[in-house]
Design a protein around this motif. Structure first.
Motif, PDB file in Angstrom:
ATOM      1  N   THR A 124       0.985  -6.711   8.151  1.00  0.00           N
ATOM      2  CA  THR A 124       2.206  -7.121   7.448  1.00  0.00           C
ATOM      3  C   THR A 124       2.031  -8.501   6.831  1.00  0.00           C
ATOM      4  O   THR A 124       2.846  -8.934   6.014  1.00  0.00           O
ATOM      5  N   GLU A 125       0.958  -9.190   7.207  1.00  0.00           N
ATOM      6  CA  GLU A 125       0.698 -10.534   6.684  1.00  0.00           C
ATOM      7  C   GLU A 125       0.026 -10.484   5.314  1.00  0.00           C
ATOM      8  O   GLU A 125       0.342 -11.280   4.423  1.00  0.00           O
ATOM      9  N   PHE A 126      -0.920  -9.534   5.138  1.00  0.00           N
ATOM     10  CA  PHE A 126      -1.683  -9.432   3.900  1.00  0.00           C
ATOM     11  C   PHE A 126      -1.264  -8.189   3.112  1.00  0.00           C
ATOM     12  O   PHE A 126      -0.858  -7.182   3.697  1.00  0.00           O
ATOM     13  N   PRO A 127      -1.390  -8.244   1.781  1.00  0.00           N
ATOM     14  CA  PRO A 127      -1.189  -7.018   1.004  1.00  0.00           C
ATOM     15  C   PRO A 127      -2.278  -6.011   1.349  1.00  0.00           C
ATOM     16  O   PRO A 127      -3.437  -6.357   1.504  1.00  0.00           O
ATOM     17  N   VAL A 128      -1.881  -4.753   1.493  1.00  0.00           N
ATOM     18  CA  VAL A 128      -2.805  -3.662   1.788  1.00  0.00           C
ATOM     19  C   VAL A 128      -2.632  -2.596   0.705  1.00  0.00           C
ATOM     20  O   VAL A 128      -1.507  -2.148   0.437  1.00  0.00           O
ATOM     21  N   ILE A 129      -3.739  -2.201   0.105  1.00  0.00           N
ATOM     22  CA  ILE A 129      -3.713  -1.183  -0.957  1.00  0.00           C
ATOM     23  C   ILE A 129      -4.693  -0.082  -0.593  1.00  0.00           C
ATOM     24  O   ILE A 129      -5.847  -0.353  -0.240  1.00  0.00           O
ATOM     25  N   ALA A 130      -4.240   1.160  -0.703  1.00  0.00           N
ATOM     26  CA  ALA A 130      -5.123   2.326  -0.576  1.00  0.00           C
ATOM     27  C   ALA A 130      -5.064   3.085  -1.894  1.00  0.00           C
ATOM     28  O   ALA A 130      -4.011   3.632  -2.253  1.00  0.00           O
ATOM     29  N   VAL A 131      -6.177   3.068  -2.629  1.00  0.00           N
ATOM     30  CA  VAL A 131      -6.224   3.713  -3.945  1.00  0.00           C
ATOM     31  C   VAL A 131      -6.632   5.174  -3.771  1.00  0.00           C
ATOM     32  O   VAL A 131      -7.595   5.484  -3.074  1.00  0.00           O
ATOM     33  N   HIS A 132      -5.876   6.056  -4.402  1.00  0.00           N
ATOM     34  CA  HIS A 132      -6.156   7.499  -4.359  1.00  0.00           C
ATOM     35  C   HIS A 132      -7.475   7.798  -5.061  1.00  0.00           C
ATOM     36  O   HIS A 132      -7.905   7.052  -5.957  1.00  0.00           O
ATOM     37  N   GLN A 133      -8.127   8.900  -4.686  1.00  0.00           N
ATOM     38  CA  GLN A 133      -9.433   9.201  -5.263  1.00  0.00           C
ATOM     39  C   GLN A 133      -9.369   9.491  -6.759  1.00  0.00           C
ATOM     40  O   GLN A 133     -10.370   9.359  -7.459  1.00  0.00           O
ATOM     41  N   SER A 134      -8.233   9.857  -7.260  1.00  0.00           N
ATOM     42  CA  SER A 134      -8.091  10.030  -8.708  1.00  0.00           C
ATOM     43  C   SER A 134      -8.056   8.698  -9.439  1.00  0.00           C
ATOM     44  O   SER A 134      -8.278   8.661 -10.656  1.00  0.00           O
ATOM     45  N   TRP A 135      -7.728   7.626  -8.739  1.00  0.00           N
ATOM     46  CA  TRP A 135      -7.479   6.282  -9.276  1.00  0.00           C
ATOM     47  C   TRP A 135      -6.252   6.249 -10.182  1.00  0.00           C
ATOM     48  O   TRP A 135      -6.003   5.269 -10.863  1.00  0.00           O
ATOM     49  N   HIS A 136      -5.452   7.304 -10.164  1.00  0.00           N
ATOM     50  CA  HIS A 136      -4.232   7.349 -10.968  1.00  0.00           C
ATOM     51  C   HIS A 136      -2.984   7.067 -10.141  1.00  0.00           C
ATOM     52  O   HIS A 136      -1.874   7.065 -10.673  1.00  0.00           O
ATOM     53  N   LEU A 137      -3.154   6.829  -8.857  1.00  0.00           N
ATOM     54  CA  LEU A 137      -2.042   6.426  -8.009  1.00  0.00           C
ATOM     55  C   LEU A 137      -2.594   5.695  -6.797  1.00  0.00           C
ATOM     56  O   LEU A 137      -3.802   5.703  -6.543  1.00  0.00           O
ATOM     57  N   GLY A 138      -1.708   5.034  -6.073  1.00  0.00           N
ATOM     58  CA  GLY A 138      -2.128   4.287  -4.899  1.00  0.00           C
ATOM     59  C   GLY A 138      -0.951   4.061  -3.979  1.00  0.00           C
ATOM     60  O   GLY A 138       0.212   4.251  -4.367  1.00  0.00           O
ATOM     61  N   VAL A 139      -1.257   3.649  -2.739  1.00  0.00           N
ATOM     62  CA  VAL A 139      -0.221   3.352  -1.757  1.00  0.00           C
ATOM     63  C   VAL A 139      -0.303   1.861  -1.422  1.00  0.00           C
ATOM     64  O   VAL A 139      -1.401   1.316  -1.229  1.00  0.00           O
ATOM     65  N   TYR A 140       0.875   1.228  -1.331  1.00  0.00           N
ATOM     66  CA  TYR A 140       0.974  -0.224  -1.143  1.00  0.00           C
ATOM     67  C   TYR A 140       1.864  -0.511   0.061  1.00  0.00           C
ATOM     68  O   TYR A 140       2.910   0.130   0.230  1.00  0.00           O
ATOM     69  N   ASN A 141       1.445  -1.481   0.866  1.00  0.00           N
ATOM     70  CA  ASN A 141       2.300  -1.852   1.992  1.00  0.00           C
ATOM     71  C   ASN A 141       3.451  -2.729   1.513  1.00  0.00           C
ATOM     72  O   ASN A 141       3.544  -3.088   0.323  1.00  0.00           O
ATOM     73  N   SER A 142       4.329  -3.088   2.456  1.00  0.00           N
ATOM     74  CA  SER A 142       5.536  -3.842   2.078  1.00  0.00           C
ATOM     75  C   SER A 142       5.189  -5.177   1.440  1.00  0.00           C
ATOM     76  O   SER A 142       5.838  -5.613   0.462  1.00  0.00           O
ATOM     77  N   GLN A 143       4.180  -5.869   1.959  1.00  0.00           N
ATOM     78  CA  GLN A 143       3.795  -7.154   1.414  1.00  0.00           C
ATOM     79  C   GLN A 143       3.280  -7.011  -0.017  1.00  0.00           C
ATOM     80  O   GLN A 143       3.616  -7.827  -0.893  1.00  0.00           O
ATOM     81  N   ALA A 144       2.473  -5.981  -0.266  1.00  0.00           N
ATOM     82  CA  ALA A 144       1.948  -5.765  -1.621  1.00  0.00           C
ATOM     83  C   ALA A 144       3.079  -5.462  -2.599  1.00  0.00           C
ATOM     84  O   ALA A 144       3.103  -5.991  -3.723  1.00  0.00           O
ATOM     85  N   LEU A 145       4.026  -4.609  -2.199  1.00  0.00           N
ATOM     86  CA  LEU A 145       5.155  -4.290  -3.074  1.00  0.00           C
ATOM     87  C   LEU A 145       5.984  -5.541  -3.372  1.00  0.00           C
ATOM     88  O   LEU A 145       6.401  -5.758  -4.520  1.00  0.00           O
ATOM     89  N   ALA A 146       6.200  -6.378  -2.352  1.00  0.00           N
ATOM     90  CA  ALA A 146       6.974  -7.604  -2.565  1.00  0.00           C
ATOM     91  C   ALA A 146       6.262  -8.546  -3.532  1.00  0.00           C
ATOM     92  O   ALA A 146       6.910  -9.191  -4.380  1.00  0.00           O
ATOM     93  N   MET A 147       4.931  -8.607  -3.437  1.00  0.00           N
ATOM     94  CA  MET A 147       4.175  -9.526  -4.291  1.00  0.00           C
ATOM     95  C   MET A 147       4.226  -9.125  -5.757  1.00  0.00           C
ATOM     96  O   MET A 147       4.083  -9.973  -6.639  1.00  0.00           O
ATOM     97  N   VAL A 148       4.418  -7.836  -6.036  1.00  0.00           N
ATOM     98  CA  VAL A 148       4.509  -7.406  -7.442  1.00  0.00           C
ATOM     99  C   VAL A 148       5.955  -7.160  -7.857  1.00  0.00           C
ATOM    100  O   VAL A 148       6.218  -6.699  -8.978  1.00  0.00           O
ATOM    101  N   GLY A 149       6.910  -7.464  -6.979  1.00  0.00           N
ATOM    102  CA  GLY A 149       8.323  -7.402  -7.344  1.00  0.00           C
ATOM    103  C   GLY A 149       8.907  -6.012  -7.402  1.00  0.00           C
ATOM    104  O   GLY A 149       9.870  -5.779  -8.148  1.00  0.00           O
ATOM    105  N   ILE A 150       8.392  -5.081  -6.613  1.00  0.00           N
ATOM    106  CA  ILE A 150       8.934  -3.720  -6.599  1.00  0.00           C
ATOM    107  C   ILE A 150       9.798  -3.550  -5.365  1.00  0.00           C
ATOM    108  O   ILE A 150       9.346  -3.760  -4.228  1.00  0.00           O
ATOM    109  N   ASP A 151      11.061  -3.158  -5.596  1.00  0.00           N
ATOM    110  CA  ASP A 151      12.003  -2.936  -4.497  1.00  0.00           C
ATOM    111  C   ASP A 151      12.924  -1.776  -4.857  1.00  0.00           C
ATOM    112  O   ASP A 151      12.682  -1.058  -5.824  1.00  0.00           O
TER     113      ASP A 151
END
Length: 592
Positions: free
Chosen positions: A178-205
């Motif tokens: 929860t301290e660091f942004p965590v990103i898991a990129v899908h194998q297609s590279w056309h989507l990905g999953v972001y943890n709460s910290q990563a979403l907050a850093m890019v302003g998505i809520d």
């Protein structure tokens, strides 16, 4: 007299060749009278697959000044042996033209090289979400990227191969950190999953709206982001969060990526959809003569600014220190395995929170697509057009037809990238509009079962990447890995196109199985044509570049079920070895 006759025979062929190449052709035509013209290297005792229908397979080959001097028997090649010639005994191994990468992302492979590997079997350790979390925790604990940049980055998880048969969630990535942004990129590279910290850093809520051509997936309340970002929402977040590598760090990562290609026999590599910052870095690396392979970049057309390097001398068909800008990339839709490709018929099994009428979506309106193609054609830029679903391909055909009418008279070789759900009725306009198909039969292994059972259903899935239709109509095409979506595994690319067997062993689309020779052409001569490089590369012919790959077995005589097990022994670019497996082939030194 013999020399005079040789000159007359090749005179017409010389007219359009560069001077140095023309000299090699002239000398080779003179036969036994040119013994004094020495080869730098002789390759003997081999199975030299020329990929030239008129030459077939020969025994030996001579190289001088980075180009092919002559081909033929061992005895004939001895005419070119001099005091300084190195002789390489192929010991019956196969020598082919170096593989030409029809479509991938070198800069993405560089990112892959410094990220956590979230692939499942047979390429990685992640087969369920607990595995994914474990690999990301290990990365956080041990990766210098995580330490230096405060980011946990994993790439190429595949929901279709996870035991849970779903994407991980924001909360499951929060369990990693929860301290660091965590990103898991899908194998297609056309989507990905972001943890709460990563979403907050890019302003998505919960109040964020979906961007054009993208989706922010929501939780059970219909508002709160669940962590999955698709297409343009994902690309916006990923590029904002990627580490700001120093020049030294980036060069090291890119060279690590390049090494994956050379170990697989590639001598020409593509960087598709290059972002502006990466384009500047690639150009700087070229100035410093960093590249061992030829790198051709295609900047994202939607990011081209007035000061872009594409307006300068690097936008050319001639390499400068192994680098050039070949044109532009434009993506019309997303990924079928990620269920964001744009279809005419609904998905067989729609994604979570989508109705039974879900067909995916395009990146552009029709007006936008037409405007982008007009912009590219007006500048006479070659376009690589990513379009997977048949609706996206329809939009591409319409936009290209209009651009052709508005800007006639140029050979642009617009390229359809992937074209996985290309319909048979689309082949005629594709051919008429001179659109070159770069198809993706590697999907038959990685996602063939998923296409059949979940994406499109049995009837449509058998015709993914329909190479058989192209062969029947005499249409040239190429095949590719789309690395980093998959590894740039040349033998897996070839094996998949020839066998079309899925992970479960099911043959999907038997009529689209390629002959071995057509698969080789689709990785050498035909992608060279795709890049306007067929006079320099893609086959073994006097005067062409000495770009080779040496294999431990001949694909033409190998059981097709075992093509994947063939090993790359050596990769040679312009006569210089850039990769060598161990043990190496025997070299007879000049003093011997």
């Amino acid at each position: 007299m013999a020399i005079a006759r040789g000159k007359r025979v090749v005179g017409a062929a010389l007219k359009n060749l560069p001077r140095a190449v023309a000299m090699l052709v002239m000398l080779a035509a003179c036969g036994d009278r040119v013994a004094e013209f020495q080869a730098t290297h002789l390759f003997i005792n081999g199975q030299v697959i020329t990929v030239e229908d008129s030459l077939g397979t020969v025994e030996a080959l001579a190289v001088a000044n980075g180009r092919i001097l002559a081909l033929g028997s061992n005895r004939q090649m001895q005419h070119y042996r001099g005091a300084q010639t190195q002789v390489i005994d192929l010991q019956g191994k196969a020598l082919l033209p170096g593989f030409v990468d029809a479509h991938s992302h070198l800069s993405g492979v560089a990112i892959q090289a410094v990220s956590a590997n979230l692939m499942g079997a047979p390429d990685g350790p992640v087969n369920n979400i607990a595995d994914l979390q474990r690999v990301l925790r290990d990365y956080l604990a041990h990766s210098s990227v995580a330490k230096d940049h405060g980011l946990v980055l994993g790439v190429n998880y595949d929901d279709s191969q996870l035991a849970e048969q779903r994407h991980p969630t924001r909360e499951e990535l929060d369990a990693v950190s929860t301290e660091f942004p965590v990103i898991a990129v899908h194998q297609s590279w056309h989507l990905g999953v972001y943890n709460s910290q990563a979403l907050a850093m890019v302003g998505i809520d919960a109040q964020s709206v979906n961007p054009d051509g993208g989706v922010i997936e929501r939780g059970a309340d219909g508002q709160t982001p669940n962590g999955v970002l698709e297409e343009n929402a994902h690309f916006f977040a990923l590029f904002k969060l990627l580490p700001k590598f120093s020049d030294g760090q980036y060069r090291a990562a890119l060279k690590a990526g390049e090494a994956l290609y050379t170990a697989n026999g590639f001598t020409t590599v593509q960087d598709g959809r290059t972002d502006p910052a990466t384009l500047k870095r690639l150009a700087a690396m070229a100035r410093d003569k960093v590249f061992d392979v030829d790198v051709v970049a295609y900047p994202d057309l939607t990011t081209v600014a007035p000061d872009s390097l594409i307006y300068g001398p690097l936008q050319t068909r001639d390499y400068v220190n192994n680098f050039r800008i070949g044109g532009v990339k434009l993506s019309f839709d997303g990924s079928p395995q990620g269920k964001t490709a744009w279809f005419r018929q609904p998905y067989h099994r729609p994604p979570v929170n989508r109705g039974d009428d879900y067909v995916g979506y395009g990146a552009f309106t029709d007006a936008e697509a037409r405007a982008w193609l007009d912009f590219a054609y007006r500048n006479n830029w070659q376009v690589l057009a990513h379009a997977n679903g048949d609706a996206a391909i329809d939009q591409l055909l319409d936009a290209v037809a209009r651009a052709h009418r508005a800007h006639p008279g140029q050979a642009r070789r617009t390229v359809l990238i992937h074209g996985q759900y290309l319909r048979e009725d689309q082949l005629e306009p594709l051919h008429r509009l001179d659109i070159f198909p770069a198809l993706y039969p590697m999907h038959t292994f990685y996602w063939g079962d998923w296409h059949r059972d979940s994406v499109a259903g049995p009837a449509r899935a058998v015709n993914i990447s329909p190479t058989g239709w192209l062969v029947a109509r005499g249409i040239k095409f190429s095949i590719h890995s789309d690395a980093p979506v998959t590894f740039p595994d040349s033998m897996r690319v070839m094996h998949s196109a020839i066998n079309r067997t899925t992970r479960s062993g099911f043959v999907i689309g038997e009529e689209h199985r390629l002959s071995v020779m057509n698969a080789i052409k689709a990785m050498t001569l035909w992608p060279a044509y795709q890049h306007f490089e067929e006079r320099e590369k893609g086959s073994l012919k006097v005067g062409k570049q000495a770009d080779f790959v040496i294999l431990d077995r001949n694909p033409l005589t190998q059981e097709v079920a075992d093509i994947q097990t063939i090993r790359v022994l050596e990769t040679i670019k312009a006569g210089r070895t850039i990769y060598r497996a161990q043990p190496a082939l025997d070299v007879v030194r000049p003093e011997q």
